[in-house]
Design a protein around this motif. Structure first.
Motif, PDB file in Angstrom:
ATOM      1  N   ILE A  17       0.835  -1.205   0.000  1.00  0.00           N
ATOM      2  CA  ILE A  17       0.000   0.000   0.000  1.00  0.00           C
ATOM      3  C   ILE A  17       0.871   1.257   0.000  1.00  0.00           C
ATOM      4  CG2 ILE A  17      -1.728   1.316   1.269  1.00  0.00           C
ATOM      5  CD1 ILE A  17      -2.734  -1.243  -0.078  1.00  0.00           C
ATOM      6  N   CYS A  18       1.868   1.314   0.889  1.00  0.00           N
ATOM      7  CA  CYS A  18       2.755   2.482   0.951  1.00  0.00           C
ATOM      8  C   CYS A  18       3.573   2.612  -0.322  1.00  0.00           C
ATOM      9  CB  CYS A  18       3.673   2.389   2.168  1.00  0.00           C
ATOM     10  SG  CYS A  18       2.829   2.580   3.757  1.00  0.00           S
ATOM     11  N   ALA A  19       4.001   1.476  -0.863  1.00  0.00           N
ATOM     12  CA  ALA A  19       4.797   1.517  -2.092  1.00  0.00           C
ATOM     13  C   ALA A  19       3.968   2.061  -3.245  1.00  0.00           C
ATOM     14  CB  ALA A  19       5.319   0.120  -2.419  1.00  0.00           C
ATOM     15  N   GLU A  20       2.711   1.610  -3.359  1.00  0.00           N
ATOM     16  CA  GLU A  20       1.857   2.079  -4.456  1.00  0.00           C
ATOM     17  C   GLU A  20       1.528   3.554  -4.303  1.00  0.00           C
ATOM     18  OE1 GLU A  20      -2.617   1.107  -5.271  1.00  0.00           O
ATOM     19  OE2 GLU A  20      -1.404  -0.424  -6.255  1.00  0.00           O
ATOM     20  N   CYS A  35      -1.067   1.844   7.551  1.00  0.00           N
ATOM     21  CA  CYS A  35      -2.178   0.943   7.245  1.00  0.00           C
ATOM     22  C   CYS A  35      -3.041   0.709   8.478  1.00  0.00           C
ATOM     23  CB  CYS A  35      -1.653  -0.380   6.707  1.00  0.00           C
ATOM     24  SG  CYS A  35      -0.967  -0.289   5.038  1.00  0.00           S
ATOM     25  N   SER A  36      -2.406   0.613   9.639  1.00  0.00           N
ATOM     26  CA  SER A  36      -3.154   0.383  10.875  1.00  0.00           C
ATOM     27  C   SER A  36      -4.077   1.549  11.184  1.00  0.00           C
ATOM     28  CB  SER A  36      -2.173   0.164  12.034  1.00  0.00           C
ATOM     29  OG  SER A  36      -2.864  -0.021  13.248  1.00  0.00           O
ATOM     30  N   GLU A  37      -3.602   2.777  10.987  1.00  0.00           N
ATOM     31  CA  GLU A  37      -4.409   3.957  11.270  1.00  0.00           C
ATOM     32  C   GLU A  37      -5.598   4.065  10.344  1.00  0.00           C
ATOM     33  OE1 GLU A  37      -1.704   7.161  10.905  1.00  0.00           O
ATOM     34  OE2 GLU A  37      -0.684   6.782  12.815  1.00  0.00           O
ATOM     35  N   ARG A  38      -5.449   3.571   9.109  1.00  0.00           N
ATOM     36  CA  ARG A  38      -6.510   3.706   8.112  1.00  0.00           C
ATOM     37  C   ARG A  38      -7.352   2.444   7.959  1.00  0.00           C
ATOM     38  NH1 ARG A  38      -2.515   6.966   7.284  1.00  0.00           N
ATOM     39  NH2 ARG A  38      -2.770   8.964   6.213  1.00  0.00           N
ATOM     40  N   GLY A  39      -7.028   1.411   8.705  1.00  0.00           N
ATOM     41  CA  GLY A  39      -7.798   0.179   8.617  1.00  0.00           C
ATOM     42  C   GLY A  39      -7.606  -0.543   7.304  1.00  0.00           C
ATOM     43  N   LEU A  40      -6.407  -0.424   6.697  1.00  0.00           N
ATOM     44  CA  LEU A  40      -6.139  -1.031   5.403  1.00  0.00           C
ATOM     45  C   LEU A  40      -5.488  -2.399   5.563  1.00  0.00           C
ATOM     46  CD1 LEU A  40      -4.680   2.095   3.544  1.00  0.00           C
ATOM     47  CD2 LEU A  40      -7.022   1.258   3.494  1.00  0.00           C
ATOM     48  N   ARG A  41      -5.657  -3.247   4.551  1.00  0.00           N
ATOM     49  CA  ARG A  41      -4.995  -4.547   4.528  1.00  0.00           C
ATOM     50  C   ARG A  41      -3.513  -4.327   4.229  1.00  0.00           C
ATOM     51  NH1 ARG A  41      -7.025  -9.669   3.176  1.00  0.00           N
ATOM     52  NH2 ARG A  41      -8.967  -8.694   2.532  1.00  0.00           N
ATOM     53  N   SER A 213     -14.447   2.942 -12.724  1.00  0.00           N
ATOM     54  CA  SER A 213     -14.034   1.559 -12.996  1.00  0.00           C
ATOM     55  C   SER A 213     -14.317   0.648 -11.817  1.00  0.00           C
ATOM     56  CB  SER A 213     -12.541   1.525 -13.356  1.00  0.00           C
ATOM     57  OG  SER A 213     -12.289   2.251 -14.549  1.00  0.00           O
ATOM     58  N   VAL A 214     -14.057   1.125 -10.607  1.00  0.00           N
ATOM     59  CA  VAL A 214     -14.355   0.316  -9.425  1.00  0.00           C
ATOM     60  C   VAL A 214     -15.857   0.108  -9.297  1.00  0.00           C
ATOM     61  CG1 VAL A 214     -14.241   0.229  -6.902  1.00  0.00           C
ATOM     62  CG2 VAL A 214     -12.249   0.988  -8.211  1.00  0.00           C
ATOM     63  N   GLN A 215     -16.645   1.137  -9.565  1.00  0.00           N
ATOM     64  CA  GLN A 215     -18.100   0.998  -9.500  1.00  0.00           C
ATOM     65  C   GLN A 215     -18.596   0.003 -10.543  1.00  0.00           C
ATOM     66  OE1 GLN A 215     -19.157   5.151  -9.966  1.00  0.00           O
ATOM     67  NE2 GLN A 215     -19.545   5.395  -7.773  1.00  0.00           N
ATOM     68  N   ARG A 244     -10.020  -5.666  -4.538  1.00  0.00           N
ATOM     69  CA  ARG A 244      -9.497  -5.196  -3.256  1.00  0.00           C
ATOM     70  C   ARG A 244      -8.392  -4.174  -3.469  1.00  0.00           C
ATOM     71  NH1 ARG A 244      -8.755 -10.879  -2.214  1.00  0.00           N
ATOM     72  NH2 ARG A 244     -10.697 -11.784  -1.449  1.00  0.00           N
ATOM     73  N   SER A 245      -7.480  -4.485  -4.376  1.00  0.00           N
ATOM     74  CA  SER A 245      -6.337  -3.608  -4.619  1.00  0.00           C
ATOM     75  C   SER A 245      -6.775  -2.236  -5.111  1.00  0.00           C
ATOM     76  CB  SER A 245      -5.397  -4.266  -5.639  1.00  0.00           C
ATOM     77  OG  SER A 245      -4.349  -3.392  -5.995  1.00  0.00           O
ATOM     78  N   TRP A 246      -7.712  -2.215  -6.055  1.00  0.00           N
ATOM     79  CA  TRP A 246      -8.131  -0.937  -6.627  1.00  0.00           C
ATOM     80  C   TRP A 246      -9.082  -0.190  -5.695  1.00  0.00           C
ATOM     81  CZ3 TRP A 246      -5.755   1.343 -10.539  1.00  0.00           C
ATOM     82  CH2 TRP A 246      -4.893   0.551 -11.314  1.00  0.00           C
ATOM     83  N   THR A 247      -9.792  -0.905  -4.860  1.00  0.00           N
ATOM     84  CA  THR A 247     -10.597  -0.250  -3.830  1.00  0.00           C
ATOM     85  C   THR A 247      -9.690   0.467  -2.842  1.00  0.00           C
ATOM     86  OG1 THR A 247     -12.400  -1.861  -4.016  1.00  0.00           O
ATOM     87  CG2 THR A 247     -12.264  -0.607  -1.977  1.00  0.00           C
ATOM     88  N   THR A 248      -8.598  -0.186  -2.466  1.00  0.00           N
ATOM     89  CA  THR A 248      -7.640   0.435  -1.554  1.00  0.00           C
ATOM     90  C   THR A 248      -7.015   1.668  -2.186  1.00  0.00           C
ATOM     91  OG1 THR A 248      -7.125  -1.697  -0.540  1.00  0.00           O
ATOM     92  CG2 THR A 248      -5.525   0.066  -0.235  1.00  0.00           C
ATOM     93  N   ARG A 249      -6.677   1.574  -3.450  1.00  0.00           N
ATOM     94  CA  ARG A 249      -6.117   2.740  -4.153  1.00  0.00           C
ATOM     95  C   ARG A 249      -7.129   3.877  -4.177  1.00  0.00           C
ATOM     96  NH1 ARG A 249      -4.221   3.131 -10.547  1.00  0.00           N
ATOM     97  NH2 ARG A 249      -4.077   5.414 -10.578  1.00  0.00           N
ATOM     98  N   LEU A 250      -8.396   3.554  -4.424  1.00  0.00           N
ATOM     99  CA  LEU A 250      -9.448   4.573  -4.431  1.00  0.00           C
ATOM    100  C   LEU A 250      -9.571   5.221  -3.061  1.00  0.00           C
ATOM    101  CD1 LEU A 250     -11.845   5.895  -5.979  1.00  0.00           C
ATOM    102  CD2 LEU A 250     -13.267   4.005  -5.152  1.00  0.00           C
ATOM    103  N   GLN A 251      -9.508   4.419  -2.019  1.00  0.00           N
ATOM    104  CA  GLN A 251      -9.602   4.948  -0.656  1.00  0.00           C
ATOM    105  C   GLN A 251      -8.440   5.889  -0.353  1.00  0.00           C
ATOM    106  OE1 GLN A 251      -9.448   1.944   2.374  1.00  0.00           O
ATOM    107  NE2 GLN A 251      -9.506   3.415   4.054  1.00  0.00           N
ATOM    108  N   ILE A 252      -7.239   5.489  -0.726  1.00  0.00           N
ATOM    109  CA  ILE A 252      -6.050   6.299  -0.435  1.00  0.00           C
ATOM    110  C   ILE A 252      -6.100   7.625  -1.173  1.00  0.00           C
ATOM    111  CG2 ILE A 252      -3.549   6.430  -0.749  1.00  0.00           C
ATOM    112  CD1 ILE A 252      -3.446   3.420  -0.267  1.00  0.00           C
ATOM    113  N   GLN A 253      -6.411   7.589  -2.470  1.00  0.00           N
ATOM    114  CA  GLN A 253      -6.442   8.829  -3.246  1.00  0.00           C
ATOM    115  C   GLN A 253      -7.605   9.722  -2.821  1.00  0.00           C
ATOM    116  OE1 GLN A 253      -6.088   8.286  -7.482  1.00  0.00           O
ATOM    117  NE2 GLN A 253      -4.385   6.848  -7.294  1.00  0.00           N
ATOM    118  N   GLY A 254      -8.688   9.106  -2.365  1.00  0.00           N
ATOM    119  CA  GLY A 254      -9.825   9.893  -1.916  1.00  0.00           C
ATOM    120  C   GLY A 254      -9.561  10.625  -0.610  1.00  0.00           C
TER     121      GLY A 254
END
Length: 371
Positions: A17-20, A35-41, A213-215, A244-254
């Motif tokens: 997640i941090c690398a991406e 990741c722990s603070e944001r509840g991410l995998r 795309s995620v939707q 999962r991967s692209w949902t996480t990316r969406l969450q981070i950028q959002g």
């Protein structure tokens, strides 16, 4: 993949997640602080867990027996729920411009990181599972008939709908108007559009295209996982890690979108929040149906959402009540659930709020959450 790229990945120490996101990672295990603070995998590319974890389920593995049993379970589940009307598919709920009654008063409280109060593994009861299944399973047809869903606002894209959403609308419209003669063709189109979307996801650069795309992938996944054949379900399973991967990316950028200045900006931000929640709920529901437990309760509890339907349901900016929503109206999912159980949410719940609470509070509260 080039040799240089492969070597750089082999030396990668940060979590994926941090690398991406090109963010600093403190490399803590099992979760880095971010990741722990944001509840991410949180996963590490070179960890033994990542190296041994298969990306898909092999058809010859012991899980193939579970998959066969699951086919029967799904048939039983759908037979059981088909006799119950669904709150999203009632004719009065299909119009995109429909208004809910005024939402109940929401609690004003600081976000207190509710993840610590949620267990690592949750075993949802039968009522919650079936209720959530009926609701989520109705979203594709709702989209085909109204052009909107609880995570896709009818005015989100306006007249300039991204290609991914155009494809999703065309596929769902064809799917829910199919005949015995067009059944096979419709399924082939669904599979081909899903494959095409997976390829396009690798080339997306804008946040708007990522959201669309995620939707679209969510809509395809719901159809294939819960309404398709075993073949379609297997194909959809192979795409779940990508979702999962692209949902996480969406969450981070959002996360970078704060304090929206206009009605349209708020719609966009809230659509991201709701899309992330629905994606994680879909993932949790499917594996709960398959294995009987959910491992994402903590992640869900940390996701933000604005559970105020009077804001979401306004068809135009002129009908929008008040000013731009403040941060106090946006709560963590876990905070909202706990506040309701503790009696700090007053007034009658609207349908979206009931939907959010179903997987959190269980059958003990089913009379209070009745349609």
């Amino acid at each position: 993949m080039s040799t240089r790229t492969a070597k750089s990945r082999s030396r990668q120490k940060s979590c994926t997640i941090c690398a991406e996101g090109k963010r600093r990672c403190n490399r803590q295990t099992p979760q880095c602080s971010r990741c722990s603070e944001r509840g991410l995998r949180c996963t590490y590319l070179n960890s033994p867990r990542m190296k041994t974890r298969p990306s898909t389920v092999d058809s010859a593995s012991p899980l193939s027996d579970i998959r066969s049993d699951m086919d029967t379970d799904f048939e039983i589940s759908f037979a059981r729920v088909s006799s119950h009307p669904d709150m999203w598919t009632d004719s009065s709920t299909l119009a995109a411009s429909r208004h809910f009654d005024r939402s109940p008063s929401l609690p004003t409280m600081p976000n207190f990181c509710p993840a610590i109060f949620f267990p690592d593994i949750v075993r949802p009861d039968q009522w919650s599972t079936e209720k959530l299944l009926r609701n989520i399973n109705s979203f594709p047809e709702l989209f085909a008939r109204s052009g909107a869903t609880p995570f896709l606002h009818p005015q989100l894209y306006g007249s300039d709908m991204p290609t991914a959403m155009q494809d999703a609308f065309a596929v769902t419209a064809a799917y829910f108007s199919r005949t015995p003669e067009t059944e096979a063709l419709t399924v082939r189109v669904l599979e081909n559009k899903s494959k095409s979307l997976m390829k396009q996801l690798q080339k997306i650069s804008s946040l708007r295209e990522l959201l669309a795309s995620v939707q679209a992938l969510l809509i395809f996944q719901i159809i294939q996982l819960f309404q398709g054949t075993s073949r379609q379900r297997n194909l959809a399973e192979q795409d779940m890690e990508m979702l999962r991967s692209w949902t996480t990316r969406l969450q981070i950028q959002g996360e970078d979108l704060v304090n929206p200045n206009t009605w349209q900006d708020w719609i966009f931000l809230e659509s991201i929040r709701r899309t992330v929640i629905i994606s994680v709920l879909l993932d949790s529901l499917y594996w709960s149906l398959k294995f009987g437990h959910c491992t994402q309760a903590k992640i869900l509890s940390m996701l933000p959402v604005t559970p105020v339907s009077e804001l979401w349901e306004c068809p135009t900016s002129t009908d929008w009540p008040g000013s731009i929503p403040t941060r106090s109206q946006t709560l963590l999912y876990g905070d909202f659930s706990m506040a309701w159980k503790e009696g700090r949410v007053t007034g009658e719940l609207d349908e979206f709020q009931k939907f959010l609470l179903v997987p959190c509070v269980g059958a003990n509260y089913k009379d209070l959450l009745a349609d």
